[in-house]
Design an enzyme around this catalytic site. Structure first.
Site, short mmCIF file in Angstrom:
data_model
loop_
_atom_site.label_atom_id
_atom_site.label_comp_id
_atom_site.label_asym_id
_atom_site.label_seq_id
_atom_site.Cartn_x
_atom_site.Cartn_y
_atom_site.Cartn_z
N LYS A 1 3.93 -9.57 9.72
CA LYS A 1 5.34 -9.19 9.65
C LYS A 1 6.08 -9.87 10.79
O LYS A 1 5.58 -9.94 11.92
CB LYS A 1 5.46 -7.67 9.76
CG LYS A 1 6.89 -7.14 9.62
CD LYS A 1 6.91 -5.61 9.63
CE LYS A 1 8.33 -5.07 9.49
NZ LYS A 1 8.36 -3.59 9.46
N SER B 1 8.10 2.50 6.80
CA SER B 1 8.21 1.07 6.50
C SER B 1 6.91 0.37 6.13
O SER B 1 6.91 -0.80 5.78
CB SER B 1 8.87 0.33 7.66
OG SER B 1 10.23 0.66 7.75
N SER C 1 10.83 -1.36 5.70
CA SER C 1 11.25 -2.68 6.15
C SER C 1 10.17 -3.75 6.00
O SER C 1 10.45 -4.94 6.08
CB SER C 1 11.68 -2.60 7.61
OG SER C 1 10.57 -2.30 8.45
#
Length: 492
Positions: free
Chosen positions: A79, A178, A154
């Site tokens: 990420k 997330s 997210s």
């Protein structure tokens, strides 16, 4: 070698160890898939092909010399909130579009030490603020199950990359859901560990008392392999806890489902907005666990109505504090031709931050301001303690707590939900972060539009092994985690 992307992490590890294929071949296979498929999914912000191949060659040398770990040579996507030395690290924001990190986050460094091969950095909601991955400077990522829908957020880029078989597994972060919500939207397994279990050093902060890194993969077994690398104390992170780390892979059959007491909060299944298909799939998965020997116990979680207002006071307040460092002075985006220092601050931040980030900074600044600090922020912290105590009381009578991961399946891209509608979508996940508990999402079926549905299991502190074990055994008895989107089935 056209189907290497269909292998589990264990199968990849065994194949590399027995020289059925090399890490270079495996890495080239994934890079080719990214090149051919990711234009539709848009999961990657940066693809690090040259570095990945160099790491793969080093992994092959280690495998040949007998110096390998179980994950040496296995590719991974990170990420884009984890700092990566010499590689752009953006947190999905224009304000960090030109930021090349001078160091590795601990999670990244641990991955390198284990011999993992970094394919690149994947997309996310800006500074992890959002539930769709549309709040990114780099545009929206698509859900591989239906490209007109969001992958969640997210950590949407992480979820989409794994669901499209553009990486075998990925790192994610979870501040209010997330990891779990995008795992639910994309039909994956995703674990949010206990706060302090995984180092936050080098993980760009959103809300420091809530953020936690974790693994995202197809199965609990795959997640266990990555947890073995990610977990552990880190002296560089003052919130990292000194506690022995389990061997999560070895413990996959360590918890018996027979006799497991699963708490069913009656409030969770009466939430307005809970989709009928989601409710049905979750209830079917609980019935399956009951058939496997678990006992379902109705429980009361009395603080449910306080989850969203409490979270959306504390998280923005911490964001307001954390994001003040992005001022256009030391690094990151700087506005052109500022007339004075105040103009530099104002324009750099208003031009560099997106609308959702600005909204949360303003909410947080208001909550922390003189005259409102006690009325809002301090009161929210007191309610946070009550939420924690609510869970701890429940764990006196049950082993794990079951809930949907999200009240709906994936939204359409461009659905333009209001901020309040979007925040209410976090109802099942945010309390876990407020309490610092671990929780996992497991895929349990599909809705009428063939979009994935997820079951969330919440555990007591430090029960990651238990959660992974329960989901692993559920996955031995079902095949939802093996289902693949059509785009993932493509050979290139």
């Amino acid at each position: 070698m056209t189907d290497l992307h269909r292998l589990s992490i264990r199968e990849l590890s065994e194949g590399l160890a027995s020289a059925k294929f090399s890490s270079r071949e495996l890495t080239e296979h994934y890079l080719k898939r990214i090149e051919k498929i990711d234009a539709q999914v848009k999961s990657y912000v940066t693809v690090t092909a040259e570095q990945a191949l160099a790491q793969a060659d080093a992994a092959d040398a280690a495998l040949k010399a007998g110096n390998a770990t179980p994950l040496t040579g296995v590719p991974i996507a990170h990420k884009d909130i984890f700092c990566t030395q010499g590689i752009k690290t953006t947190a999905g924001s224009k304000i960090l579009d030109n930021f090349i990190s001078p160091y590795d986050a601990t999670v990244v460094a641990k991955g390198k030490a284990a011999g993992l091969v970094t394919l690149g950095k994947v997309n996310m909601d800006e500074f992890a603020m959002g539930s769709t991955s549309e709040n990114s400077y780099y545009g929206a990522t698509a859900n591989p199950w239906n490209l007109s829908h969001v992958p969640g957020g997210s950590s949407g880029g992480s979820a989409a990359a794994v669901a499209a078989d553009l990486a075998p597994f990925a790192t994610g972060t979870d501040t209010g859901g997330s990891i779990r919500q995008p795992a639910s939207f994309c039909g994956l397994t995703g674990l949010k560990p206990t706060y302090g279990r995984v180092s936050r050093f080098g993980m760009i902060a959103y809300a420091s008392s809530l953020d936690q890194g974790g693994p995202m993969a197809r199965s609990a077994e795959d997640c266990a392999y990555l947890m073995n690398v990610m977990a552990g104390h880190d002296a560089k992170d003052s919130t990292s806890v000194e506690k022995d780390v389990d061997n999560y892979v070895a413990n996959l059959n360590g918890t018996s489902v027979k006799g497991l007491r699963i708490g069913i909060p009656k409030q969770y299944f009466n939430v307005a907005g809970l989709d009928a298909d989601v409710k049905a799939r979750v209830e079917e998965s609980l019935k399956k666990l009951e058939e496997m020997g678990a006992t379902l116990v109705e429980i009361d979680l009395t603080m449910t109505d306080a989850y969203v207002p409490t979270y959306y006071l504390i998280a923005p307040a911490e964001a307001s504090s954390n994001l003040q460092r992005f001022d256009g002075v030391r690094y990151g985006y700087r506005c052109e031709n500022p007339v004075d220092l105040m103009d530099l601050y104002k324009r750099s931040r208003s031009e560099g931050f997106g609308a959702e980030v600005q909204r949360r900074i303003l909410i947080g600044t208001y909550a922390l301001s003189a005259g409102y600090y006690d009325a809002y922020y301090v009161k929210a912290q007191k309610v946070r303690r009550l939420i924690q105590q609510d869970f701890l009381k429940a764990f006196e009578s049950v082993d794990v707590i079951a809930a949907p991961a999200a009240p709906t399946t994936a939204y359409k891209i461009g659905a333009n939900l209001s901020p309040v509608e979007m925040y209410l979508g976090d109802i099942y996940t945010i309390a876990v972060n407020l309490a610092g508990l671990p929780a996992i999402n497991a895929p349990v079926g599909f809705d009428k539009d063939n979009l994935p549905v997820g079951l969330q299991l919440i555990g007591n502190y430090w029960s990651e092994s238990q959660l992974l074990s329960v989901v692993h055994q559920y996955q031995q008895a079902t095949d939802w985690h093996t289902k693949r989107a059509a785009i993932a089935e493509e050979n290139v």
